[in-house]
Design a protein around this motif. Structure first.
Motif, mmCIF file in Angstrom:
data_model
loop_
_atom_site.group_PDB
_atom_site.id
_atom_site.type_symbol
_atom_site.label_atom_id
_atom_site.label_comp_id
_atom_site.label_asym_id
_atom_site.label_seq_id
_atom_site.Cartn_x
_atom_site.Cartn_y
_atom_site.Cartn_z
ATOM 1 N N GLU A 84 0.835 -1.209 0.000
ATOM 2 C CA GLU A 84 0.000 0.000 0.000
ATOM 3 C C GLU A 84 0.865 1.254 0.000
ATOM 4 O OE1 GLU A 84 -2.674 -0.203 3.252
ATOM 5 O OE2 GLU A 84 -3.872 -1.852 2.403
ATOM 6 N N GLY A 85 1.966 1.229 0.750
ATOM 7 C CA GLY A 85 2.882 2.372 0.789
ATOM 8 C C GLY A 85 3.531 2.602 -0.563
ATOM 9 N N SER A 86 3.891 1.503 -1.247
ATOM 10 C CA SER A 86 4.511 1.622 -2.580
ATOM 11 C C SER A 86 3.529 2.206 -3.580
ATOM 12 C CB SER A 86 4.997 0.251 -3.049
ATOM 13 O OG SER A 86 5.989 -0.264 -2.191
ATOM 14 N N ASP A 87 2.255 1.724 -3.495
ATOM 15 C CA ASP A 87 1.234 2.241 -4.409
ATOM 16 C C ASP A 87 1.001 3.735 -4.174
ATOM 17 O OD1 ASP A 87 0.968 -0.223 -5.487
ATOM 18 O OD2 ASP A 87 -0.832 -0.785 -4.325
ATOM 19 N N LEU A 88 0.953 4.143 -2.897
ATOM 20 C CA LEU A 88 0.749 5.556 -2.569
ATOM 21 C C LEU A 88 1.900 6.393 -3.082
ATOM 22 C CD1 LEU A 88 -0.970 7.681 -1.119
ATOM 23 C CD2 LEU A 88 0.289 7.145 0.987
ATOM 24 N N PHE A 89 3.127 5.861 -2.934
ATOM 25 C CA PHE A 89 4.307 6.586 -3.419
ATOM 26 C C PHE A 89 4.253 6.767 -4.935
ATOM 27 C CE2 PHE A 89 8.637 6.424 -5.159
ATOM 28 C CZ PHE A 89 9.158 7.585 -4.602
ATOM 29 N N LEU A 90 3.835 5.706 -5.638
ATOM 30 C CA LEU A 90 3.740 5.782 -7.094
ATOM 31 C C LEU A 90 2.669 6.784 -7.531
ATOM 32 C CD1 LEU A 90 4.058 1.988 -8.079
ATOM 33 C CD2 LEU A 90 5.714 3.827 -8.554
ATOM 34 N N ILE A 91 1.551 6.788 -6.786
ATOM 35 C CA ILE A 91 0.469 7.737 -7.115
ATOM 36 C C ILE A 91 0.948 9.172 -6.926
ATOM 37 C CG2 ILE A 91 -1.790 8.567 -6.378
ATOM 38 C CD1 ILE A 91 -2.502 5.627 -5.732
ATOM 39 N N ILE A 92 1.640 9.414 -5.805
ATOM 40 C CA ILE A 92 2.168 10.761 -5.535
ATOM 41 C C ILE A 92 3.190 11.153 -6.596
ATOM 42 C CG2 ILE A 92 3.511 12.138 -3.916
ATOM 43 C CD1 ILE A 92 2.228 10.498 -1.638
#
Length: 251
Positions: free
Chosen positions: A4-12
Motif C-alpha cells: 500500500e505504501g509503494s502504491d501511494l508513493f507511485l500515485i504521488i
C-alpha cells in the motif's frame, strides 16, 4: 502495508510528474503567446512605419507639384503683372498710375494665394469633390478633351491622410490618361451609395492590354497606396475600349 505504501508513493510520484507536465505546458503556451504578441507588435509597427512613409512620400510629391505650379505662376503671371505695374507707375498719366496701383493689389492677392498653396493645410479645407472638379477644370481649360464629374451622394468624410493619398492617385490617373490614352473624354464618378464607396476614373481613349502592361510598377504603387488607407484599386482596360480605374474606399 508495504504494498500500500509503494502504491501511494507511485500515485504521488505520478501526480507530481503530471503536475510538472501541466506547469511546463502552461509555461510553454505563455512563452508562445508572448512571442506571438511580440511578432504582432513588430508587424503592426512595420505597417505603421510603411504607412507613415507612404504619407510622407505623397506629401513630398504634392509639395513638389505645388512648388512647380508656384514657379510657373511667379514667372508667367506675377512677373508679367509686376512688369505692367512698373510701366504704368512710371507714366505721368494719372489713369496709368491708377491702373498700376490696381495691379499692385492684384499682385498682393496672387502672392497671398500662392503662399497658401505652399502649406498643405489646404488639404483639410477642400473636399474630395471640389478637388476633383478643380483638376478636371484644369484639363477642360486646356481644351485637351471634354470632362465630366458626377456624384450621387453627400460630400465624403475623409481624414487628411486619406485625402492626400486619394488626391495623388487621382492626379496620377488623370496624368496617365492625358499622356497615354489620347481620350476625347475623361470622367470621374463618385458612387457613395454603394458599399464600399466607389470612385471611378474613366476615359474613352485607346486603352491597352492588361496582359501586356508595361507600366506595372506604377500600377502596383497606386494599389499599394490605396492599401495603406484600407482601400483597394481595380483596373479595367482593353485595346480600343478605354480605361477605367476603380477606387474602393474603406467602410
Amino acid at each position: 502495508m508495504q504494498d500500500e505504501g509503494s502504491d501511494l508513493f507511485l500515485i504521488i510520484l505520478l501526480g507530481f510528474f503530471l503536475m510538472l507536465l501541466m506547469v511546463s505546458f502552461i509555461v510553454l503556451m505563455l512563452l508562445y503567446h508572448r512571442q506571438k504578441q511580440i511578432k504582432n507588435r513588430e508587424r503592426l509597427k512595420a505597417i505603421q512605419t510603411e504607412y507613415e512613409k507612404t504619407i510622407l512620400n505623397v506629401e513630398k510629391e504634392i509639395r513638389e507639384d505645388v512648388l512647380a505650379f508656384v514657379g510657373r505662376e511667379l514667372h508667367d503671371n506675377v512677373g508679367q503683372l509686376l512688369s505692367l505695374a512698373k510701366l504704368n507707375l512710371s507714366s505721368t498719366k494719372p489713369e496709368k498710375i491708377s491702373d498700376g496701383k490696381n495691379m499692385l493689389n492684384d499682385i498682393i492677392r496672387e502672392v497671398r494665394s500662392l503662399s497658401k498653396a505652399l502649406n498643405l493645410d489646404w488639404v483639410e479645407t477642400i473636399s474630395l469633390e471640389d478637388f476633383i472638379k478643380r483638376e478636371l477644370e484644369k484639363i477642360g481649360n486646356l481644351e485637351f478633351c471634354t470632362v465630366d464629374f458626377a456624384s450621387d451622394g453627400p460630400s465624403l468624410t475623409l481624414s487628411k491622410d486619406q485625402k492626400l493619398v486619394l488626391f495623388r492617385i487621382i492626379q496620377e490617373c488623370l496624368n496617365n490618361a492625358i499622356k497615354h490614352a489620347q481620350p476625347s473624354m475623361i470622367a470621374i464618378e463618385i458612387n457613395a451609395g454603394k458599399s464600399p464607396t466607389e470612385i471611378l476614373i474613366k476615359d474613352d481613349g485607346k486603352g491597352f492590354d492588361l496582359r501586356q502592361q508595361s507600366n506595372g510598377q506604377g500600377l502596383r504603387n497606386l494599389q499599394y497606396r490605396m492599401e495603406t488607407i484600407g482601400g483597394k484599386l481595380e483596373l479595367i482596360a482593353a485595346p480600343g475600349k478605354g480605361t477605367q480605374v476603380k477606387l474602393l474606399l474603406p467602410n
